[in-house]
Design a protein around this motif. Structure first.
Motif, mmCIF file in Angstrom:
data_model
loop_
_atom_site.group_PDB
_atom_site.id
_atom_site.type_symbol
_atom_site.label_atom_id
_atom_site.label_comp_id
_atom_site.label_asym_id
_atom_site.label_seq_id
_atom_site.Cartn_x
_atom_site.Cartn_y
_atom_site.Cartn_z
ATOM 1 N N LEU A 2 -1.339 4.519 1.849
ATOM 2 C CA LEU A 2 -1.098 3.164 2.350
ATOM 3 C C LEU A 2 -1.648 2.171 1.330
ATOM 4 O O LEU A 2 -2.824 2.207 0.976
ATOM 5 C CB LEU A 2 -1.790 2.953 3.705
ATOM 6 N N LYS A 3 -0.763 1.296 0.873
ATOM 7 C CA LYS A 3 -1.149 0.305 -0.131
ATOM 8 C C LYS A 3 -0.760 -1.073 0.376
ATOM 9 O O LYS A 3 0.427 -1.379 0.528
ATOM 10 C CB LYS A 3 -0.453 0.615 -1.456
ATOM 11 N N ILE A 4 -1.750 -1.889 0.677
ATOM 12 C CA ILE A 4 -1.533 -3.262 1.139
ATOM 13 C C ILE A 4 -1.872 -4.196 -0.014
ATOM 14 O O ILE A 4 -2.986 -4.154 -0.544
ATOM 15 C CB ILE A 4 -2.421 -3.590 2.356
ATOM 16 N N GLU A 5 -0.911 -5.014 -0.406
ATOM 17 C CA GLU A 5 -1.101 -5.909 -1.545
ATOM 18 C C GLU A 5 -0.912 -7.367 -1.130
ATOM 19 O O GLU A 5 0.185 -7.790 -0.772
ATOM 20 C CB GLU A 5 -0.092 -5.574 -2.658
ATOM 21 N N ILE A 44 -2.501 -4.302 11.256
ATOM 22 C CA ILE A 44 -2.017 -2.988 11.681
ATOM 23 C C ILE A 44 -0.527 -3.044 12.035
ATOM 24 O O ILE A 44 0.253 -2.187 11.620
ATOM 25 C CB ILE A 44 -2.861 -2.471 12.862
ATOM 26 N N LYS A 45 -0.115 -4.054 12.781
ATOM 27 C CA LYS A 45 1.286 -4.163 13.178
ATOM 28 C C LYS A 45 2.189 -4.439 11.978
ATOM 29 O O LYS A 45 3.333 -3.977 11.931
ATOM 30 C CB LYS A 45 1.444 -5.248 14.242
ATOM 31 N N ALA A 46 1.674 -5.165 10.999
ATOM 32 C CA ALA A 46 2.443 -5.400 9.771
ATOM 33 C C ALA A 46 2.637 -4.088 9.012
ATOM 34 O O ALA A 46 3.718 -3.812 8.481
ATOM 35 C CB ALA A 46 1.736 -6.426 8.899
ATOM 36 N N CYS A 47 1.600 -3.267 8.977
ATOM 37 C CA CYS A 47 1.680 -1.973 8.283
ATOM 38 C C CYS A 47 2.697 -1.040 8.940
ATOM 39 O O CYS A 47 3.331 -0.225 8.265
ATOM 40 C CB CYS A 47 0.312 -1.299 8.258
ATOM 41 N N CYS A 48 2.854 -1.168 10.247
ATOM 42 C CA CYS A 48 3.783 -0.311 10.988
ATOM 43 C C CYS A 48 5.214 -0.824 10.967
ATOM 44 O O CYS A 48 6.119 -0.154 11.468
ATOM 45 C CB CYS A 48 3.327 -0.188 12.440
ATOM 46 N N GLY A 49 5.423 -2.024 10.420
ATOM 47 C CA GLY A 49 6.759 -2.595 10.413
ATOM 48 C C GLY A 49 7.134 -3.262 11.726
ATOM 49 O O GLY A 49 8.291 -3.589 11.961
ATOM 50 N N ILE A 50 6.142 -3.484 12.587
ATOM 51 C CA ILE A 50 6.391 -4.127 13.880
ATOM 52 C C ILE A 50 6.412 -5.644 13.728
ATOM 53 O O ILE A 50 7.136 -6.347 14.427
ATOM 54 C CB ILE A 50 5.299 -3.717 14.902
ATOM 55 N N LEU A 51 5.624 -6.141 12.786
ATOM 56 C CA LEU A 51 5.424 -7.575 12.608
ATOM 57 C C LEU A 51 5.819 -7.968 11.189
ATOM 58 O O LEU A 51 5.339 -7.372 10.216
ATOM 59 C CB LEU A 51 3.946 -7.906 12.863
ATOM 60 N N ASN A 52 6.688 -8.966 11.077
ATOM 61 C CA ASN A 52 7.025 -9.483 9.751
ATOM 62 C C ASN A 52 5.838 -10.243 9.174
ATOM 63 O O ASN A 52 4.998 -10.750 9.925
ATOM 64 C CB ASN A 52 8.238 -10.424 9.837
ATOM 65 N N PHE A 53 5.776 -10.337 7.856
ATOM 66 C CA PHE A 53 4.686 -11.081 7.225
ATOM 67 C C PHE A 53 5.253 -12.024 6.177
ATOM 68 O O PHE A 53 6.390 -11.883 5.729
ATOM 69 C CB PHE A 53 3.629 -10.136 6.637
ATOM 70 N N ASP A 54 4.457 -13.019 5.809
ATOM 71 C CA ASP A 54 4.938 -14.120 4.981
ATOM 72 C C ASP A 54 4.846 -13.849 3.484
ATOM 73 O O ASP A 54 5.729 -14.244 2.725
ATOM 74 C CB ASP A 54 4.157 -15.397 5.325
ATOM 75 N N GLU A 55 3.762 -13.201 3.077
ATOM 76 C CA GLU A 55 3.568 -12.945 1.653
ATOM 77 C C GLU A 55 2.982 -11.554 1.465
ATOM 78 O O GLU A 55 2.404 -10.968 2.381
ATOM 79 C CB GLU A 55 2.616 -13.981 1.037
ATOM 80 N N GLY A 56 3.118 -11.047 0.236
ATOM 81 C CA GLY A 56 2.542 -9.751 -0.099
ATOM 82 C C GLY A 56 3.514 -8.609 0.138
ATOM 83 O O GLY A 56 4.700 -8.810 0.409
ATOM 84 N N GLU A 57 2.990 -7.406 0.046
ATOM 85 C CA GLU A 57 3.805 -6.209 0.205
ATOM 86 C C GLU A 57 2.944 -5.083 0.760
ATOM 87 O O GLU A 57 1.729 -5.035 0.542
ATOM 88 C CB GLU A 57 4.401 -5.805 -1.147
ATOM 89 N N GLY A 62 4.315 4.932 -1.397
ATOM 90 C CA GLY A 62 5.092 4.318 -2.469
ATOM 91 C C GLY A 62 6.365 3.618 -2.040
ATOM 92 O O GLY A 62 7.090 3.066 -2.878
ATOM 93 N N ILE A 63 6.665 3.613 -0.742
ATOM 94 C CA ILE A 63 7.909 3.017 -0.234
ATOM 95 C C ILE A 63 7.591 1.697 0.486
ATOM 96 O O ILE A 63 6.662 1.620 1.288
ATOM 97 C CB ILE A 63 8.617 3.995 0.723
ATOM 98 N N SER A 64 8.357 0.671 0.197
ATOM 99 C CA SER A 64 8.131 -0.659 0.749
ATOM 100 C C SER A 64 8.484 -0.725 2.236
ATOM 101 O O SER A 64 9.589 -0.363 2.639
ATOM 102 C CB SER A 64 8.967 -1.687 -0.022
ATOM 103 N N VAL A 65 7.540 -1.219 3.016
ATOM 104 C CA VAL A 65 7.780 -1.408 4.452
ATOM 105 C C VAL A 65 8.851 -2.472 4.679
ATOM 106 O O VAL A 65 9.644 -2.383 5.610
ATOM 107 C CB VAL A 65 6.465 -1.793 5.166
ATOM 108 N N LYS A 66 8.882 -3.477 3.815
ATOM 109 C CA LYS A 66 9.869 -4.554 3.934
ATOM 110 C C LYS A 66 11.273 -4.071 3.588
ATOM 111 O O LYS A 66 12.234 -4.364 4.284
ATOM 112 C CB LYS A 66 9.492 -5.721 3.016
ATOM 113 N N LYS A 67 11.392 -3.323 2.496
ATOM 114 C CA LYS A 67 12.707 -2.946 1.983
ATOM 115 C C LYS A 67 13.284 -1.709 2.661
ATOM 116 O O LYS A 67 14.498 -1.599 2.828
ATOM 117 C CB LYS A 67 12.630 -2.729 0.470
#
Length: 236
Positions: A2-5, A44-57, A62-67
């Motif tokens: 898990l990589k939060i940037e 935590i919810k952002a990491c799970c893909g439950i909650l959208n976030f404004d900035e960062g990745e 190695g796989i993007s939660v956003k993409k």
């Protein structure tokens, strides 16, 4: 794993999480601590893909939660602080439903359901509707459903709340067993004694910002995690 940037999440003008960066490796248990409203659940919810976030990745293996959210979710198990289950189902129906979603074979799911339901002492309750379960039983069912597909990353929000001492002890053992097999675990807790004994790494969040992170021994030194946390909370 898990990589939060530079994660940033805003609610109006307020930054619930502010440029948070955290890396958790395979085999690590990372405890996430902070006061109520510090930004733990949002992260935590952002990491799970439950909650959208404004900035960062955020990356999972190695796989993007956003993409690629579905690919990330296939590798994740999430246990919320308040298990919201389909109460019209029986316990076994719910577990089979989750196993179907993750493509777990009939043989593997039967073995894992029997194993974990026995571990958490609810095997005999699986034929009953979830609506009849106590909070603790629902929490146990949520934990079993999270383990059924052998996730690479387990993310939990206050997982020990509502568990009896035996179940709590067994969950700690399972967490370490999973990490010994190469998984990673990221969980929030207010029980600092548990975090200090169980975790490899601790991340402390305050007002949306990560103010301290590191291996437990280096972070705690010759004091206690409780003392470290209280000292940091008192700082402006």
């Amino acid at each position: 794993m898990l990589k939060i940037e530079n994660l940033t999440k805003k609610y109006g003008d307020k930054k619930a999480v502010d440029s948070l960066s955290l890396h958790i490796e395979k085999g690590e248990i990372c405890g996430f601590i902070g006061h109520n409203g510090a930004g733990k659940s949002t992260t935590i919810k952002a990491c799970c893909g439950i909650l959208n976030f404004d900035e960062g990745e955020i990356y999972v293996d190695g796989i993007s939660v956003k993409k690629e959210p579905l690919k990330c979710k296939s590798m994740i198990a999430y246990i919320p602080d308040n298990p919201d289950l389909y109460e019209f189902m029986t316990g076994i129906q719910f577990l089979n439903f989750i196993a179907d979603i993750f493509g777990v074979s009939a043989e593997a799911r039967q073995e894992r359901i029997n194993k974990y339901a026995t571990d958490f002492s609810i095997l005999k309750n699986l034929a009953q509707p979830i609506s009849s379960y106590s909070h603790g039983m629902k929490q146990k069912l949520a934990i079993i459903s999270a383990l059924i597909h052998e996730p690479k990353l387990i993310i939990m929000d206050e997982p020990f709340v509502g568990l009896d001492p035996k179940a709590s002890h067994r969950l700690k053992e399972i967490m370490r067993e999973m990490c010994d097999k190469g998984a990673a675990i990221f969980f929030s807790t207010h029980v600092l004694e548990v975090a200090e004994k169980l975790c490899d790494k601790i991340a402390i969040i305050k007002n949306g910002q990560l103010i301290r992170t590191g291996e437990v021994e280096a972070l705690v030194g010759d004091t206690s995690l409780e003392n470290v946390f209280l000292e940091l909370e008192e700082e402006k």
